[in-house]
Design a protein around this motif. Sequence first.
Motif, PDB file in Angstrom:
ATOM      1  N   SER A  63       3.328 -17.227 -14.751  1.00  0.00           N
ATOM      2  CA  SER A  63       2.501 -16.103 -15.185  1.00  0.00           C
ATOM      3  C   SER A  63       1.119 -16.545 -15.658  1.00  0.00           C
ATOM      4  CB  SER A  63       3.206 -15.304 -16.282  1.00  0.00           C
ATOM      5  OG  SER A  63       3.458 -16.125 -17.409  1.00  0.00           O
ATOM      6  N   CYS A  73      -1.043 -16.703 -12.667  1.00  0.00           N
ATOM      7  CA  CYS A  73      -1.365 -15.335 -12.249  1.00  0.00           C
ATOM      8  C   CYS A  73      -2.508 -14.769 -13.088  1.00  0.00           C
ATOM      9  CB  CYS A  73      -0.144 -14.428 -12.381  1.00  0.00           C
ATOM     10  SG  CYS A  73       1.192 -14.791 -11.252  1.00  0.00           S
ATOM     11  N   LYS A 102       1.223 -13.977  -7.511  1.00  0.00           N
ATOM     12  CA  LYS A 102       2.139 -13.141  -8.296  1.00  0.00           C
ATOM     13  C   LYS A 102       3.477 -12.982  -7.577  1.00  0.00           C
ATOM     14  CE  LYS A 102       2.597  -8.521 -10.232  1.00  0.00           C
ATOM     15  NZ  LYS A 102       1.936  -7.215 -10.441  1.00  0.00           N
TER      16      LYS A 102
END
Length: 76
Positions: free
Chosen positions: A24, A27, A65
């Motif tokens: 994450s 991302c 993602k």
Amino acid sequence: IDHICDSCGVSRLGDVNNDGVVDSTDCLRIKAHFLRINTLEGIAFEVGDVTKDGIINSTDYLRIKYHFMRKLDLNA
């Protein structure tokens, strides 16, 4: 290509913070780059540009993602 070699070691495609995993954080860094909140440079830019078209945009973000969500394999 699943990695990019440079003088600092090996970075995996999509791993913009070079911690060995695409997660994450990567991302968020990609999203911040294409929204012009922060700028990625050097190896971070190279591995963040997963489409290899010379720019980082929403397509790169979505591919990273989806890789993180295990819906796409960046290394395939």
